[in-house]
Design an enzyme around this catalytic site. Sequence first.
Site, mmCIF file in Angstrom:
data_model
loop_
_atom_site.group_PDB
_atom_site.id
_atom_site.type_symbol
_atom_site.label_atom_id
_atom_site.label_comp_id
_atom_site.label_asym_id
_atom_site.label_seq_id
_atom_site.Cartn_x
_atom_site.Cartn_y
_atom_site.Cartn_z
ATOM 1 N N CYS A 1 21.580 -22.491 12.488
ATOM 2 C CA CYS A 1 20.420 -21.573 13.144
ATOM 3 C C CYS A 1 20.401 -22.385 14.471
ATOM 4 O O CYS A 1 20.146 -23.643 14.762
ATOM 5 C CB CYS A 1 19.040 -21.399 12.383
ATOM 6 N N SER B 1 14.138 -10.502 9.145
ATOM 7 C CA SER B 1 13.246 -11.327 9.602
ATOM 8 C C SER B 1 13.718 -11.905 11.044
ATOM 9 O O SER B 1 14.956 -12.131 11.221
ATOM 10 C CB SER B 1 13.002 -12.692 8.558
ATOM 11 N N SER C 1 8.189 -13.695 12.255
ATOM 12 C CA SER C 1 7.897 -15.231 11.920
ATOM 13 C C SER C 1 7.123 -15.638 13.149
ATOM 14 O O SER C 1 7.555 -16.183 14.075
ATOM 15 C CB SER C 1 9.286 -16.228 11.749
ATOM 16 N N GLU D 1 23.443 -20.716 2.132
ATOM 17 C CA GLU D 1 22.679 -20.774 1.173
ATOM 18 C C GLU D 1 22.288 -19.186 0.805
ATOM 19 O O GLU D 1 22.056 -18.603 1.698
ATOM 20 C CB GLU D 1 21.243 -21.683 1.382
ATOM 21 N N CYS E 1 11.863 -26.538 10.467
ATOM 22 C CA CYS E 1 12.704 -25.633 9.741
ATOM 23 C C CYS E 1 13.895 -26.513 9.514
ATOM 24 O O CYS E 1 14.394 -27.058 10.500
ATOM 25 C CB CYS E 1 12.936 -24.237 10.333
ATOM 26 N N CYS F 1 13.273 -24.405 15.640
ATOM 27 C CA CYS F 1 12.011 -24.331 15.209
ATOM 28 C C CYS F 1 12.067 -26.084 14.441
ATOM 29 O O CYS F 1 12.656 -26.212 13.648
ATOM 30 C CB CYS F 1 11.602 -23.461 14.115
ATOM 31 N N CYS G 1 14.663 -23.227 3.539
ATOM 32 C CA CYS G 1 15.882 -22.765 3.892
ATOM 33 C C CYS G 1 16.564 -23.948 4.661
ATOM 34 O O CYS G 1 16.011 -24.458 5.551
ATOM 35 C CB CYS G 1 15.801 -21.636 4.959
ATOM 36 N N CYS H 1 17.194 -13.717 -1.189
ATOM 37 C CA CYS H 1 17.090 -14.215 0.286
ATOM 38 C C CYS H 1 18.478 -14.807 0.652
ATOM 39 O O CYS H 1 19.320 -15.511 0.030
ATOM 40 C CB CYS H 1 16.282 -15.505 0.232
#
Length: 387
Positions: A138, A234, A257, A118, A145, A142, A379, A131
């Site tokens: 990922c 980030s 973060s 994305e 997320c 987390c 995200c 972004c």
Amino acid sequence: MTELPNPTTRRPVPGQLTFTAPRRGKPPAHLADLDDAGRKEAVEKLGHKGFRAKQLSTHYFEHLVTDPEQMTDLPKASREELVQAMLPPLLTPIKSLVADNGRTIKQVHRLFDGALVESVIMRYPGRVTMCISSQAGCGMNCPFCATGQEGLTRNLSTAEIVEQVVAGARMLRSGELAGGDADDREAPLRVSNVVFMGMGEALANYRQSVNAIRRLTEAPPSGLGMSARGLTMSTVGLVPAIDKLAAEGIPVTLALSLHAPDDELRDELVPINNRWKVDEALDAAYRYYKATGRRVSIEYALIKDINDHSWRADLLGEKLAARGKGWVHVNPIPLNPTPGSKWTASRKGVEQQFVERLRAHGIPTTVRDTRGSDIDGACGQLAASTA
């Protein structure tokens, strides 16, 4: 390009971290993967004069074109071959959603192997922010997320990262993003800010992410000519990589973060905390500030009844203030919940109290302007719904 089915990824075990991306085929080599010397060498290996590399770079980074017919300074007989070899298509847009009266566009791109990523382009007064993603999925796991819960499919190449920004620049140039005025139409506003806050942990794909930063900041026609001060990297807190980035000599902004000031809660919310604790991550962020002179951003997703307590705001304020003044800025972020999740945004009154507590400790604090809540804004949400 033939579209492949979206690859399945194994859902992560709670708390499990994935640093090494699964082995997959490599994306096509692209001009943006290479520095100037590498481009010249690649063109010469194709049997062409080295200066053709600069011409191709000019078309890609300045004119934003990949159509051979528009490259009239290249020999007609070899244009197609050069473009196919040096500027292969990397992203296929398969879904776009528009919000904020056309000022925000979120896109899902399919990569050569079917993986989905994305990017989001957002127009603000006087600037345009993108972004972008650095990984498909990922590995940081987390739990609040959407991307983290999908697991890691693979790292993106340098060119796949850069191409997201180039695609956004093309959208601006063609007038697809609303909100421009007459001046914009005469000289279209460029992408001025890029944040590596899309899918993925950029510092877990360190070399490709840093190479992408170099492509974005190198003067045309070597790159897009963006200011490093307009770029934000980030991270959830990969301490060695933060220190390594500080030594690169590129003054990008670091965004940590954090999401919790105490180890007990952060161990749960951000599993990397089981490897590098809150104080270790904050110390690395402070070292980054000292090395670069760039004020660090602390990202803090406010989650109702989980991390939005006043005492946690005080603890965060105390920890930041103890390391000095002027080095940090906190961005509380109203959580954009994912469908079916137990995690949701804090109440407005609680959010305001959290901000006031931080400011009472002398910490500059600004609630993040969230966009795209009506278009699967978190995200990974849009890619997950597209798969």
